[in-house]
Design a protein around this motif. Structure first.
Motif, PDB file in Angstrom:
ATOM      1  N   ALA A 122      -4.796   0.962  -6.758  1.00 29.86           N
ATOM      2  CA  ALA A 122      -4.262  -0.401  -6.768  1.00 29.86           C
ATOM      3  C   ALA A 122      -3.061  -0.505  -5.841  1.00 29.86           C
ATOM      4  CB  ALA A 122      -3.860  -0.808  -8.183  1.00 29.86           C
ATOM      5  N   GLY A 123      -2.816  -1.722  -5.379  1.00 26.77           N
ATOM      6  CA  GLY A 123      -1.644  -1.987  -4.568  1.00 26.77           C
ATOM      7  C   GLY A 123      -1.866  -1.765  -3.088  1.00 26.77           C
ATOM      8  N   PRO A 124      -0.905  -2.181  -2.279  1.00 22.44           N
ATOM      9  CA  PRO A 124      -1.031  -2.092  -0.819  1.00 22.44           C
ATOM     10  C   PRO A 124      -0.769  -0.687  -0.302  1.00 22.44           C
ATOM     11  CG  PRO A 124       1.144  -2.890  -1.376  1.00 22.44           C
ATOM     12  CD  PRO A 124       0.400  -2.751  -2.682  1.00 22.44           C
ATOM     13  N   VAL A 125      -1.034  -0.501   0.973  1.00 29.15           N
ATOM     14  CA  VAL A 125      -0.558   0.685   1.671  1.00 29.15           C
ATOM     15  C   VAL A 125       0.635   0.234   2.505  1.00 29.15           C
ATOM     16  CG1 VAL A 125      -2.187   0.376   3.607  1.00 29.15           C
ATOM     17  CG2 VAL A 125      -1.156   2.608   3.204  1.00 29.15           C
ATOM     18  N   ASP A 165      -6.718  -6.668  -0.016  1.00 24.43           N
ATOM     19  CA  ASP A 165      -7.869  -7.306   0.641  1.00 24.43           C
ATOM     20  C   ASP A 165      -8.152  -6.665   1.991  1.00 24.43           C
ATOM     21  OD1 ASP A 165      -8.263  -9.021  -1.471  1.00 24.43           O
ATOM     22  OD2 ASP A 165      -7.181 -10.700  -0.564  1.00 24.43           O
ATOM     23  N   GLU A 166      -7.111  -6.334   2.736  1.00 26.48           N
ATOM     24  CA  GLU A 166      -7.305  -5.681   4.036  1.00 26.48           C
ATOM     25  C   GLU A 166      -7.845  -4.267   3.862  1.00 26.48           C
ATOM     26  OE1 GLU A 166      -4.041  -7.809   6.943  1.00 26.48           O
ATOM     27  OE2 GLU A 166      -3.285  -6.432   5.398  1.00 26.48           O
ATOM     28  N   ILE A 167      -7.414  -3.586   2.812  1.00 24.44           N
ATOM     29  CA  ILE A 167      -7.944  -2.248   2.534  1.00 24.44           C
ATOM     30  C   ILE A 167      -9.438  -2.324   2.236  1.00 24.44           C
ATOM     31  CG2 ILE A 167      -7.888  -0.317   0.901  1.00 24.44           C
ATOM     32  CD1 ILE A 167      -4.850  -0.910   0.606  1.00 24.44           C
ATOM     33  N   ASP A 168      -9.820  -3.279   1.390  1.00 19.80           N
ATOM     34  CA  ASP A 168     -11.237  -3.421   1.033  1.00 19.80           C
ATOM     35  C   ASP A 168     -12.079  -3.871   2.223  1.00 19.80           C
ATOM     36  OD1 ASP A 168     -11.060  -2.562  -1.587  1.00 19.80           O
ATOM     37  OD2 ASP A 168     -10.683  -4.563  -2.393  1.00 19.80           O
ATOM     38  N   GLU A 169     -11.496  -4.692   3.091  1.00 19.51           N
ATOM     39  CA  GLU A 169     -12.257  -5.216   4.234  1.00 19.51           C
ATOM     40  C   GLU A 169     -12.384  -4.206   5.369  1.00 19.51           C
ATOM     41  OE1 GLU A 169     -12.058  -8.840   7.561  1.00 19.51           O
ATOM     42  OE2 GLU A 169     -10.674  -8.836   5.845  1.00 19.51           O
ATOM     43  N   HIS A 170     -11.307  -3.491   5.665  1.00 17.55           N
ATOM     44  CA  HIS A 170     -11.271  -2.645   6.865  1.00 17.55           C
ATOM     45  C   HIS A 170     -11.391  -1.157   6.576  1.00 17.55           C
ATOM     46  CE1 HIS A 170     -10.142  -6.112   9.290  1.00 17.55           C
ATOM     47  NE2 HIS A 170      -9.176  -6.392   8.426  1.00 17.55           N
ATOM     48  N   PRO A 205     -10.488  -4.206 -13.926  1.00 16.97           N
ATOM     49  CA  PRO A 205      -9.607  -4.289 -12.765  1.00 16.97           C
ATOM     50  C   PRO A 205      -8.914  -5.650 -12.635  1.00 16.97           C
ATOM     51  CG  PRO A 205     -11.859  -4.591 -12.082  1.00 16.97           C
ATOM     52  CD  PRO A 205     -11.912  -4.270 -13.551  1.00 16.97           C
ATOM     53  N   LEU A 206      -7.810  -5.626 -11.919  1.00 15.82           N
ATOM     54  CA  LEU A 206      -7.069  -6.832 -11.561  1.00 15.82           C
ATOM     55  C   LEU A 206      -7.316  -7.160 -10.097  1.00 15.82           C
ATOM     56  CD1 LEU A 206      -3.696  -5.696 -13.168  1.00 15.82           C
ATOM     57  CD2 LEU A 206      -5.184  -7.500 -14.076  1.00 15.82           C
ATOM     58  N   SER A 207      -6.779  -8.264  -9.656  1.00 16.72           N
ATOM     59  CA  SER A 207      -6.931  -8.650  -8.241  1.00 16.72           C
ATOM     60  C   SER A 207      -6.204  -7.679  -7.319  1.00 16.72           C
ATOM     61  CB  SER A 207      -6.389 -10.062  -8.021  1.00 16.72           C
ATOM     62  OG  SER A 207      -5.011 -10.133  -8.359  1.00 16.72           O
ATOM     63  N   ILE A 208      -5.233  -6.942  -7.833  1.00 15.51           N
ATOM     64  CA  ILE A 208      -4.497  -5.995  -6.997  1.00 15.51           C
ATOM     65  C   ILE A 208      -5.153  -4.617  -6.974  1.00 15.51           C
ATOM     66  CG2 ILE A 208      -2.302  -7.175  -7.332  1.00 15.51           C
ATOM     67  CD1 ILE A 208      -1.538  -4.939  -9.302  1.00 15.51           C
ATOM     68  N   HIS A 209      -6.288  -4.465  -7.653  1.00 27.08           N
ATOM     69  CA  HIS A 209      -7.040  -3.215  -7.561  1.00 27.08           C
ATOM     70  C   HIS A 209      -7.929  -3.215  -6.315  1.00 27.08           C
ATOM     71  CE1 HIS A 209      -6.013  -2.460 -11.863  1.00 27.08           C
ATOM     72  NE2 HIS A 209      -6.037  -1.209 -11.433  1.00 27.08           N
ATOM     73  N   ARG A 210      -8.077  -2.031  -5.734  1.00 25.98           N
ATOM     74  CA  ARG A 210      -8.920  -1.873  -4.552  1.00 25.98           C
ATOM     75  C   ARG A 210     -10.368  -1.728  -5.020  1.00 25.98           C
ATOM     76  NH1 ARG A 210      -5.131   2.772  -1.617  1.00 25.98           N
ATOM     77  NH2 ARG A 210      -3.210   1.507  -1.535  1.00 25.98           N
ATOM     78  N   LYS A 211     -11.136  -2.754  -4.825  1.00 22.97           N
ATOM     79  CA  LYS A 211     -12.513  -2.767  -5.344  1.00 22.97           C
ATOM     80  C   LYS A 211     -13.338  -1.610  -4.795  1.00 22.97           C
ATOM     81  CE  LYS A 211     -11.593  -6.681  -7.430  1.00 22.97           C
ATOM     82  NZ  LYS A 211     -10.188  -6.839  -6.997  1.00 22.97           N
TER      83      LYS A 211
END
Length: 203
Positions: A26-29, A78-83, A185-191
């Motif tokens: 979860a969370g950003p990088v 979202d960027e982690i999940d997309e890219h 999961p929450l929205s801040i989890h990396r799907k």
């Protein structure tokens, strides 16, 4: 004088880059770029952020921010999940370098921790394996990135206290995995990181 600074002196006028948060669920990088302007005695205490206590990192964070040129970059969930996480890390690193470049100083090259060059960065750069234990600039960047990310996760814990982000910072600890199985999961989890735990990347 910190031995890590001796390495930097041999590299010329450099910026060190490192990241925190490639592995969590979860969370950003978060990435940081640091340029050391002048040696100060507190640099003697700087080392790879993983080898320092949380209290020590936070103390050094304030001093590095005050006495060094610092840039911070974030790539979202979202960027982690997309890219994917590697490309999201490059996005964060480029943002950190864009942030520090606003100070309008010159430098010879960027040295990035790890075994890969920063994608889509056009300046001169080199990678340095285990750089956070070799270069003072990279070690300082590792502290900035780690504390910055930890602070983000602590803020999330106030919104989602039942997930205890202040304890595990989003990493896949036994506690965090148990909470995920119980509450989802929450929205801040990396799907894209949850497939093995939840059985689907779309949960």
């Amino acid at each position: 004088m910190n031995n890590l600074y001796s390495f930097d002196l041999g590299q010329g006028n450099i910026i060190g880059v490192d990241e925190a948060g490639r592995g969590p669920l979860a969370g950003p990088v978060v990435a940081a770029a640091v340029k050391i302007k002048k040696y100060h005695s507190f640099f003697d205490d700087i080392n790879d952020s993983k080898k320092l206590s949380e209290k020590k990192r936070e103390s050094l964070f304030d001093k590095i921010i005050t006495y060094c040129d610092v840039g911070i970059g974030i790539a979202t969930v979202d960027e982690i999940d997309e890219h994917n996480i590697l490309n999201a890390t490059f996005i964060a690193m480029n943002r950190a370098l864009n942030d520090i470049s606003e100070n309008n100083f010159s430098y010879d090259k960027v040295i990035v921790d790890g075994n890969k060059l920063i994608k889509n960065f056009n300046g001169k750069q080199e990678f340095l394996v285990k750089g956070d234990s070799k270069s003072l600039s990279i070690a300082a960047a590792s502290i900035i990135a780690k504390v910055s990310r930890d602070n983000i996760m602590k803020k999330f814990s106030k919104f989602y206290p039942e997930y205890y982000f202040e304890k595990h910072k989003g990493y896949g600890t036994k506690l965090h995995r148990q909470i995920l199985l119980e509450k989802g999961p929450l929205s801040i989890h990396r799907k894209t990181f949850l497939k093995k735990i939840l059985g689907t990347s779309n949960s």
